[in-house]
Structure formats: C-alpha cells, structure tokens
Motif scaffolding. Sequence first.
Motif, PDB file in Angstrom:
ATOM      1  N   HIS A 103      41.935  42.277  44.583  1.00  0.00           N
ATOM      2  CA  HIS A 103      40.492  42.045  44.438  1.00  0.00           C
ATOM      3  C   HIS A 103      39.762  43.301  44.866  1.00  0.00           C
ATOM      4  O   HIS A 103      40.219  44.003  45.773  1.00  0.00           O
ATOM      5  CB  HIS A 103      40.004  40.883  45.313  1.00  0.00           C
ATOM      6  N   GLN A 104      38.636  43.525  44.222  1.00  0.00           N
ATOM      7  CA  GLN A 104      37.788  44.653  44.617  1.00  0.00           C
ATOM      8  C   GLN A 104      36.328  44.232  44.455  1.00  0.00           C
ATOM      9  O   GLN A 104      35.977  43.566  43.474  1.00  0.00           O
ATOM     10  CB  GLN A 104      38.113  45.869  43.751  1.00  0.00           C
TER      11      GLN A 104
ATOM     12  N   LEU B  34      35.209  47.716  48.765  1.00  0.00           N
ATOM     13  CA  LEU B  34      36.239  47.035  49.559  1.00  0.00           C
ATOM     14  C   LEU B  34      37.286  46.508  48.589  1.00  0.00           C
ATOM     15  O   LEU B  34      36.945  45.968  47.540  1.00  0.00           O
ATOM     16  CB  LEU B  34      35.621  45.866  50.337  1.00  0.00           C
ATOM     17  N   ASN B  35      38.540  46.659  48.945  1.00  0.00           N
ATOM     18  CA  ASN B  35      39.549  46.043  48.088  1.00  0.00           C
ATOM     19  C   ASN B  35      40.723  45.501  48.888  1.00  0.00           C
ATOM     20  O   ASN B  35      40.946  45.852  50.046  1.00  0.00           O
ATOM     21  CB  ASN B  35      39.992  46.956  46.931  1.00  0.00           C
ATOM     22  N   GLU B  36      41.421  44.592  48.240  1.00  0.00           N
ATOM     23  CA  GLU B  36      42.664  44.017  48.747  1.00  0.00           C
ATOM     24  C   GLU B  36      43.740  44.464  47.772  1.00  0.00           C
ATOM     25  O   GLU B  36      43.579  44.312  46.551  1.00  0.00           O
ATOM     26  CB  GLU B  36      42.562  42.485  48.748  1.00  0.00           C
ATOM     27  N   ARG B  37      44.825  45.032  48.325  1.00  0.00           N
ATOM     28  CA  ARG B  37      45.822  45.634  47.437  1.00  0.00           C
ATOM     29  C   ARG B  37      47.228  45.273  47.909  1.00  0.00           C
ATOM     30  O   ARG B  37      47.445  44.877  49.058  1.00  0.00           O
ATOM     31  CB  ARG B  37      45.726  47.167  47.459  1.00  0.00           C
TER      32      ARG B  37
ATOM     33  N   PRO C  27      51.062  45.066  51.944  1.00  0.00           N
ATOM     34  CA  PRO C  27      49.775  44.396  51.747  1.00  0.00           C
ATOM     35  C   PRO C  27      48.716  45.101  52.597  1.00  0.00           C
ATOM     36  O   PRO C  27      48.950  45.338  53.792  1.00  0.00           O
ATOM     37  CB  PRO C  27      50.009  42.965  52.256  1.00  0.00           C
ATOM     38  N   VAL C  28      47.605  45.417  51.996  1.00  0.00           N
ATOM     39  CA  VAL C  28      46.625  46.273  52.672  1.00  0.00           C
ATOM     40  C   VAL C  28      45.234  45.919  52.170  1.00  0.00           C
ATOM     41  O   VAL C  28      45.061  45.450  51.045  1.00  0.00           O
ATOM     42  CB  VAL C  28      46.974  47.770  52.408  1.00  0.00           C
ATOM     43  N   MET C  29      44.251  46.097  53.042  1.00  0.00           N
ATOM     44  CA  MET C  29      42.869  46.106  52.580  1.00  0.00           C
ATOM     45  C   MET C  29      42.249  47.449  52.902  1.00  0.00           C
ATOM     46  O   MET C  29      42.545  48.046  53.943  1.00  0.00           O
ATOM     47  CB  MET C  29      42.046  44.965  53.196  1.00  0.00           C
ATOM     48  N   GLY C  30      41.399  47.924  51.985  1.00  0.00           N
ATOM     49  CA  GLY C  30      40.799  49.241  52.147  1.00  0.00           C
ATOM     50  C   GLY C  30      39.296  49.203  52.015  1.00  0.00           C
ATOM     51  O   GLY C  30      38.736  48.338  51.334  1.00  0.00           O
TER      52      GLY C  30
ATOM     53  N   PHE D  50      46.255  47.513  57.753  1.00  0.00           N
ATOM     54  CA  PHE D  50      47.574  46.927  57.462  1.00  0.00           C
ATOM     55  C   PHE D  50      48.343  46.839  58.767  1.00  0.00           C
ATOM     56  O   PHE D  50      47.918  47.371  59.810  1.00  0.00           O
ATOM     57  CB  PHE D  50      48.332  47.781  56.430  1.00  0.00           C
TER      58      PHE D  50
ATOM     59  N   LEU E 219      34.989  39.815  50.415  1.00  0.00           N
ATOM     60  CA  LEU E 219      35.793  40.767  51.178  1.00  0.00           C
ATOM     61  C   LEU E 219      34.905  41.319  52.287  1.00  0.00           C
ATOM     62  O   LEU E 219      33.737  41.629  52.042  1.00  0.00           O
ATOM     63  CB  LEU E 219      36.268  41.914  50.288  1.00  0.00           C
TER      64      LEU E 219
ATOM     65  N   MET F 154      40.174  43.544  58.275  1.00  0.00           N
ATOM     66  CA  MET F 154      39.516  43.244  57.003  1.00  0.00           C
ATOM     67  C   MET F 154      39.975  41.871  56.550  1.00  0.00           C
ATOM     68  O   MET F 154      41.129  41.491  56.746  1.00  0.00           O
ATOM     69  CB  MET F 154      39.813  44.302  55.931  1.00  0.00           C
TER      70      MET F 154
ATOM     71  N   TYR G 211      43.706  41.071  57.496  1.00  0.00           N
ATOM     72  CA  TYR G 211      44.610  42.221  57.567  1.00  0.00           C
ATOM     73  C   TYR G 211      44.281  43.009  58.833  1.00  0.00           C
ATOM     74  O   TYR G 211      43.145  43.457  59.006  1.00  0.00           O
ATOM     75  CB  TYR G 211      44.400  43.134  56.347  1.00  0.00           C
TER      76      TYR G 211
END
Lengths: 127, 127
Positions: free
Chosen positions: A71-72, A80-83, A97-100, A116, B80, B99, B115
């Motif tokens: 998701h972004q 913000l994104n979830e990757r 699994p990471v959020m940025g 993470f 998010l 996050m 996260y």
Amino acid sequence: MNTDALPSPSAVVDAFIAAWNRGDLTAVVNLLAQDVVYHNVPMDPIMGRPAVAAYLTEAGPFRDVDWTVVHQASHGTIVLNERVDRFTKNGKPISLPVMGRFDVRDGQIYVWRDYFDLTSYRAQFGE
Amino acid sequence: MNTDALPSPSAVVDAFIAAWNRGDLTAVVNLLAQDVVYHNVPMDPIMGRPAVAAYLTEAGPFRDVDWTVVHQASHGTIVLNERVDRFTKNGKPISLPVMGRFDVRDGQIYVWRDYFDLTSYRAQFGE
C-alpha cells in the motif's frame, strides 16, 4: 524552477522503487537529494547523498531485487508505504516486511525512513 | 447500513489513537472489528477482538499513554501512519518509533499492523 513539470511525490517514490527493482543503483542515488537523510530506524541515520551511496554500495550487492509495494498513500510532500522488500544477498534470499516514509522536494527524496525489525532481517543472513 | 454516516477511515484511526491517549481500553477495543487481525510484525498475528482485548490487557497496563502521529495518509479504506508511541509500563518510560497500517470497514479497524524494531522496544524494559 518550473514545478509544474515535476512528478508527484508518489511518482518519485514509484520511480525510486522501480530503480531498485531494475538493480540500477545509479538511478536510485540520483533520486536522492544531496542533503538526504536515510534512516533505517533501528540504526543510525546516514546524512547526505555521498554517504548514502557509499552505504548502499557497501551493504550490497543486492541481487534479484523485488520490492513489492503493498500500500502507498501520500499527504502533501510525504509518501508512506507498506512494502515487502525481497532480494538476494551473498546467495541468501531475503524477504523483509517494512514500512517507509519519504519526503520529496523538487523531484527528489530528501528523507527516507524505513521501519522494520532488525533482528528478523539479520536472522535471514544467519547473523 | 447508512455508510454516509460513517466517519472516514482516517477519522476512525484518529479516534482509535485518541482512545489510547485517554487510556480508554474499552473504547480502543470497541473500535476493532470482531474479526480484527492485529499484527505486530516481528511477532505472530493475533486474530479476533476477544484475543486482541486479552492481549492488550495482559501486555499492559500502559500508563501516561501519548501516541504522537508524525504523519498519516490514507488511500481508500487503508490508513498508513508514522508515529512515536510513548507510554509508561512497570514504571519504565517507553518511546517507540513505529509505522502502522490500518484497514477500516464500517467504522471499525479490521487490520492493524505495526512495524517497529522489537529489540529496541524490549531493551527499554531492560529485557
């Protein structure tokens, strides 16, 4: 500067991730501002494009890079994104699994902060 | 159901965080759907509102709760955010950069995924 011509913050992050996924570290670095702050939150932040470029070169080489954006969403200049960041390093397949959180200015990223679990990450290397 | 009357996904997350910040665990739990999945990513997911309520009760009590939302953005039913979750547990002040990703349906959260670095978190307890 004609800001009308600049891609949206979300499009800049899309291009950044696409550069990772092509394994094009030069394009990755070119999407970072000179004064970028790159912060893997469990670790110390790295300040400035030269230092980030040196870190990414040393941390790699990353092979078979496949970052999937789950998701972004963006809010103004913040993205913000979830990757799930997948790659191979030293022959080991990694899946993180990471959020940025990214701040974008003039078509470049000047804050890149990833959240993470460092232990989960290192365990995949056998560290 | 008259969905026009429902708050936006972002407003639901705002209410959830406000409930935490008042220390109102009942309101926190009431904003979770019966089939909620709560996943602290370094740990196993917890399925269903009763199990999440039991976990939160057991994990606490959390005192002086102050979750600060640094940034929040939504995309459809997904929210998010980047936060600093501060609270006191067993007399120890905790400050956790995190996050989160929330999925909202009918005014309730049915996926809550955070996260963060588990080692950094546990170190603050002296674990």
